[in-house]
Scaffold this motif. Structure first.
Motif, PDB file in Angstrom:
ATOM      1  N   TYR A   7      -1.013   0.883  -4.470  1.00 18.22           N
ATOM      2  CA  TYR A   7      -0.643  -0.507  -4.727  1.00 18.22           C
ATOM      3  C   TYR A   7       0.815  -0.512  -5.171  1.00 18.22           C
ATOM      4  N   HIS A  54      -0.405 -11.145  -3.306  1.00 13.17           N
ATOM      5  CA  HIS A  54      -1.192  -9.990  -2.861  1.00 13.17           C
ATOM      6  C   HIS A  54      -1.113  -9.882  -1.347  1.00 13.17           C
ATOM      7  N   MET A  66      -1.563  -1.792  -0.327  1.00 11.19           N
ATOM      8  CA  MET A  66      -1.527  -3.114  -0.937  1.00 11.19           C
ATOM      9  C   MET A  66      -0.261  -3.277  -1.767  1.00 11.19           C
ATOM     10  N   ASN A  87      -5.089   1.965  -7.188  1.00 11.79           N
ATOM     11  CA  ASN A  87      -6.127   0.938  -7.157  1.00 11.79           C
ATOM     12  C   ASN A  87      -7.438   1.615  -6.806  1.00 11.79           C
TER      13      ASN A  87
END
Length: 142
Positions: A7, A54, A66, A87
């Motif tokens: 992430y 996001h 992400m 994540n």
């Protein structure tokens, strides 16, 4: 068994970066949400509404890249070193709680485990070793 996904954090370049990553990896975005899409978006400064809240790009069946942009009005400051999280996508709320409670012990909790407006059970923290984590459970869609 939990899955782990990188992430990344950006300072206004998340969409540009992910268009680039998509051109390299291929595929389609599984999610692309802007701060203007969130509840109470009228409270978001105009110059931050188009920032990415996001984005998710599946790389293969086991990995999703992400990211999000920082939100300066909320006090977020991007520094090299705070621009990446691990994540962990869990199979249950119980597993999410167990990993969150264990890994965050002695660390600094950013967001406690809570049901989020996007439908997931989510929390984030900095562990006692300085590693940033996100714990996430996505309930099955009805």
């Amino acid at each position: 068994m939990p899955a782990m996904h990188p992430y990344l954090n950006f300072d206004g370049q998340a969409e540009e970066a992910f268009i680039f990553y998509k051109s390299v990896f291929g595929g389609e975005f599984a999610a692309l949400m802007k701060f203007s899409d969130m509840p109470d978006a009228d409270q978001v400064p105009e110059n931050e509404k188009n920032r990415v809240m996001h984005v998710a790009l599946p790389i293969n069946e086991h990995t999703i890249l992400m990211a999000s942009d920082c939100m300066p009005s909320a006090g977020h400051v991007l520094k090299v070193g705070n621009n990446m999280y691990i994540n962990v996508a869990t199979d249950s709320r119980e597993e999410a709680d167990k990993l969150f409670n264990g890994l965050s012990e002695g660390g600094i909790i950013e967001m406690p485990m809570e049901d989020m407006f996007w439908g997931d059970y989510f929390g984030s923290f900095l562990d006692k070793f300085g590693i940033q984590w996100m714990i996430n459970f996505t309930p099955a869609q009805k």
